[in-house]
Design an enzyme around this catalytic site. Structure first.
Site, PDB file in Angstrom:
ATOM      1  N   GLU A 125       3.820  -8.400  -5.725  1.00  0.00           N
ATOM      2  CA  GLU A 125       2.380  -8.548  -5.095  1.00  0.00           C
ATOM      3  C   GLU A 125       1.762  -7.339  -5.223  1.00  0.00           C
ATOM      4  O   GLU A 125       0.406  -7.796  -5.490  1.00  0.00           O
ATOM      5  CB  GLU A 125       2.252  -8.353  -3.872  1.00  0.00           C
ATOM      6  CG  GLU A 125       3.051  -6.666  -4.054  1.00  0.00           C
ATOM      7  CD  GLU A 125       3.439  -5.926  -2.725  1.00  0.00           C
ATOM      8  OE1 GLU A 125       3.001  -6.837  -1.437  1.00  0.00           O
ATOM      9  OE2 GLU A 125       4.419  -5.147  -1.954  1.00  0.00           O
ATOM     10  N   GLY A 134      10.685   7.577   0.523  1.00  0.00           N
ATOM     11  CA  GLY A 134      10.182   7.107  -0.929  1.00  0.00           C
ATOM     12  C   GLY A 134       9.238   8.407  -1.408  1.00  0.00           C
ATOM     13  O   GLY A 134       9.282   9.073  -1.853  1.00  0.00           O
ATOM     14  N   ASP A 188      11.427  -0.708  -3.261  1.00  0.00           N
ATOM     15  CA  ASP A 188      11.442  -1.065  -4.707  1.00  0.00           C
ATOM     16  C   ASP A 188      11.705  -0.566  -5.356  1.00  0.00           C
ATOM     17  O   ASP A 188      11.089  -0.657  -6.791  1.00  0.00           O
ATOM     18  CB  ASP A 188       9.866  -0.940  -4.841  1.00  0.00           C
ATOM     19  CG  ASP A 188       9.130  -1.071  -3.480  1.00  0.00           C
ATOM     20  OD1 ASP A 188       9.129  -2.760  -3.172  1.00  0.00           O
ATOM     21  OD2 ASP A 188       8.176  -0.431  -2.478  1.00  0.00           O
ATOM     22  N   ARG A 192       2.508 -25.046  -4.584  1.00  0.00           N
ATOM     23  CA  ARG A 192       2.645 -24.389  -3.247  1.00  0.00           C
ATOM     24  C   ARG A 192       3.178 -23.062  -2.556  1.00  0.00           C
ATOM     25  O   ARG A 192       4.210 -22.458  -4.491  1.00  0.00           O
ATOM     26  CB  ARG A 192       4.157 -25.258  -1.892  1.00  0.00           C
ATOM     27  CG  ARG A 192       3.783 -26.423  -1.947  1.00  0.00           C
ATOM     28  CD  ARG A 192       2.634 -26.384  -0.448  1.00  0.00           C
ATOM     29  NE  ARG A 192       2.379 -27.918  -0.192  1.00  0.00           N
ATOM     30  CZ  ARG A 192       1.571 -28.628  -0.985  1.00  0.00           C
ATOM     31  NH1 ARG A 192       1.378 -28.613  -1.832  1.00  0.00           N
ATOM     32  NH2 ARG A 192       1.917 -30.091  -0.419  1.00  0.00           N
TER      33      ARG A 192
HETATM   34  O1  F6P Z   1       8.557   0.207   1.146  1.00  0.00           O
HETATM   35  C1  F6P Z   1       7.917  -0.235  -0.233  1.00  0.00           C
HETATM   36  C2  F6P Z   1       7.240  -1.756  -0.098  1.00  0.00           C
HETATM   37  O2  F6P Z   1       7.512  -2.583   0.867  1.00  0.00           O
HETATM   38  C3  F6P Z   1       5.983  -1.646  -1.300  1.00  0.00           C
HETATM   39  O3  F6P Z   1       6.888  -2.630  -1.715  1.00  0.00           O
HETATM   40  C4  F6P Z   1       5.449  -2.782  -0.057  1.00  0.00           C
HETATM   41  O4  F6P Z   1       3.585  -3.113  -0.318  1.00  0.00           O
HETATM   42  C5  F6P Z   1       4.849  -2.045   1.070  1.00  0.00           C
HETATM   43  O5  F6P Z   1       5.610  -1.664   1.812  1.00  0.00           O
HETATM   44  C6  F6P Z   1       3.751  -2.005   2.509  1.00  0.00           C
HETATM   45  O6  F6P Z   1       4.346  -1.797   3.277  1.00  0.00           O
HETATM   46  P1  F6P Z   1       4.016  -1.549   4.749  1.00  0.00           P
HETATM   47  O7  F6P Z   1       3.003  -2.762   5.112  1.00  0.00           O
HETATM   48  O8  F6P Z   1       4.846  -0.508   6.176  1.00  0.00           O
HETATM   49  O9  F6P Z   1       2.607  -0.881   4.544  1.00  0.00           O
END
Ligand code: F6P
Length: 362
Positions: free
Chosen positions: A237, A117, A142, A280
Site C-alpha cells: 500500500e 509497533g 508489517d 482487476r
Molecule cells: O498494523 C499496521 C498496519 O496494518 C499498516 O500496514 C496499515 O497501513 C495500518 O496498520 C492501517 O491500520 P489502521 O487503519 O488501523 O490505522
C-alpha cells in the site's frame, strides 16, 4: 515462588491489532502471576486506557482460552499521549502524559508492559524518559520494527496474503487477466515481498524500491508475448513511483491524501491504459490483520511474553524484547523509537525474488 523486582505492573496493547496479541498477554501475565506472584493490571484500549485510568486486575481465569484468539481482549487504540495539545502545568509535559504518570502512581505500578509497533515504542521510550519503568513487546503484521528479526503477527498476515495470491491465480488464468493485489505495508514492503515470493507473483512493488511503470509494463507485455495468459502484480500500500520518490515528504503526503483510490487501483489503471490487458484489483485490507494467529505467531508471542515477565523480575526495564539471531534479547527503547525497519536493498529475499525472475519495478 521466585524472587522479583516488580510486584505490580500494568499491561496494554496499542496501535493496529495483530494476531498473537492475546497469546502475548497470556504469556506475560501467566509467567508474572504463576512464577513470580505479581499482580497484573490490564488497561483498556492502549494508552487511552492508561490516560483515563480504565483498568482492571487481570485474573488467571481471563487468561484461559485466549491463546488462539485474534485481536486483543484488552482493546487497542492509536492514542499518542505526547501529541496531546492540552498542556497542564506549563512544564512542557502534555496533560495526557501527566495523567499517565498520575495513574501509574495511583495504581502502585512498578512497570508498564506495552505491546505494540513503532508508535507504541516511541511513546514507551518517551515515557521511560519521564521516569516510568517500561518494557516493550514488538507486534505488527508489517514486521517493520528495528532491532528485532521478526515481530509476531507477520506470519499470519503473510499466510492470508499468500492465500489471496494463490486464489487469484486460478481466476486470473481462467479469464486471461492481470490481477493486482494490494497488501498492507505503508512504509515497509516485507509483507508484499514475502507473499510475492511465496505466492509466485510476477511483479512486486514495495516502498523501498520506487517503481518505473515502464519496467512493469515491459514485464507484463513480455509475459503475454511469451504465451503466459495471466499475471499477478503484488503492490504494497505504500508503493510509490520513481517520480513520487523525488518529491519532498510534504508534497508527497499531500498528493497521496488527494488520491481518490489506493495505489493498487492506480497501478492497475496505468497497466490497463498502456497495454490494453484486462486488469482487476483486490485490496486485501484488514483481512490480513484479523483472525486466528498461525502457530509461528503464537509461539513467538509466547516467547516474547514470557521473556518480558522475566525482565520485570530482574528489574531489566527501558527495553524492548527482541529476536536476534534466534536469541531473545532486550534492546534499549531509545534505539527502537522513531524508526522503521525497511527491507534492505541487499536482503536475501530480494535476491531470491530477482533470481526467480520477478520484476521489482526498477
Ligand atoms: O498494523 C499496521 C498496519 O496494518 C499498516 O500496514 C496499515 O497501513 C495500518 O496498520 C492501517 O491500520 P489502521 O487503519 O488501523 O490505522
Amino acid at each position: 515462588m521466585q524472587t522479583k523486582a516488580v510486584r505490580r505492573f500494568g499491561i496494554l496493547t496499542s496501535g493496529g491489532d495483530a494476531p498473537g496479541l492475546n497469546a502475548a498477554i497470556r504469556a506475560v501475565a501467566r509467567t508474572a502471576i504463576d512464577i513470580y506472584g505479581m499482580e497484573v493490571i490490564g488497561f483498556e484500549y492502549g494508552y487511552r486506557g492508561l490516560i483515563e485510568g480504565r483498568s482492571r486486575l487481570l485474573n488467571p481465569k481471563e487468561l484461559s482460552g485466549i491463546l488462539t484468539m485474534g485481536g486483543t481482549f484488552l482493546g487497542t487504540s492509536r492514542e499518542k499521549p505526547f501529541k496531546d495539545k492540552n498542556w497542564e502545568n506549563g512544564d512542557g509535559v502534555p496533560s495526557a502524559v501527566e495523567n499517565i504518570k498520575r495513574n501509574y502512581k495511583k495504581l502502585g505500578l512498578e512497570c508498564l508492559v506495552v505491546l505494540g509497533g513503532n508508535g507504541t515504542h516511541s511513546t514507551a521510550s518517551l515515557l521511560s524518559n519521564e521516569g516510568l519503568n517500561v518494557v516493550g513487546v514488538p507486534k505488527t503484521i508489517d514486521n517493520d520494527i528495528v532491532k528485532t528479526d521478526m515481530t509476531f503477527g507477520f506470519h499470519t498476515a503473510l499466510d492470508v496474503a499468500t492465500d489471496g495470491i494463490d486464489r487469484l491465480h486460478s481466476t486470473a488464468s481462467s479469464h486471461n487477466r492481470v490481477m493486482v493485489i494490494e497488501v498492507m505495508g505503508h512504509k515497509a514492503g516485507w509483507l508484499a515481498l514475502y507473499s510475492g515470493v511465496a505466492g509466485g507473483g510476477d511483479v512486486v512493488l514495495i516502498p523501498e524500491i520506487p517503481y518505473n511503470i515502464n519496467s512493469v509494463l515491459t514485464t507484463l507485455e513480455n509475459r503475454a508475448a511469451s504465451g503466459k495468459t495471466f499475471s499477478i502484480v503484488v503492490v504494497a500500500e505504500g508503493a510509490l513511483s520513481v517520480e513520487e520518490s523525488r518529491l519532498d515528504k510534504k508534497t508527497f503526503k499531500q498528493q497521496r491524501r488527494e488520491m481518490t483510490t489506493s495505489i493498487g487501483y492506480r497501478v492497475a489503471g496505468e497497466i490497463e491504459q498502456a497495454t490494453g490487458l484486462e486488469v482487476r484489483v483486490t485490496v486485501l485490507g484488514y483481512l490480513q490483520r484479523g483472525g486466528t494467529p498461525v502457530a509461528y505467531d503464537r509461539i513467538l508471542a509466547s516467547q516474547f511474553g514470557t521473556a518480558a515477565a522475566h525482565m520485570l523480575a530482574r528489574g531489566d526495564y527501558g527495553k524492548m524484547v527482541a529476536l536476534q539471531n534466534d536469541e531473545l534479547v532486550g534492546v534499549p527503547l531509545e534505539e527502537v523509537a522513531h524508526q522503521v525497519k525497511q527491507v534492505p536493498l541487499n536482503h536475501r529475499m530480494l535476491t531470491t525474488a530477482r533470481g526467480l525472475g520477478m520484476c521489482m519495478g526498477d
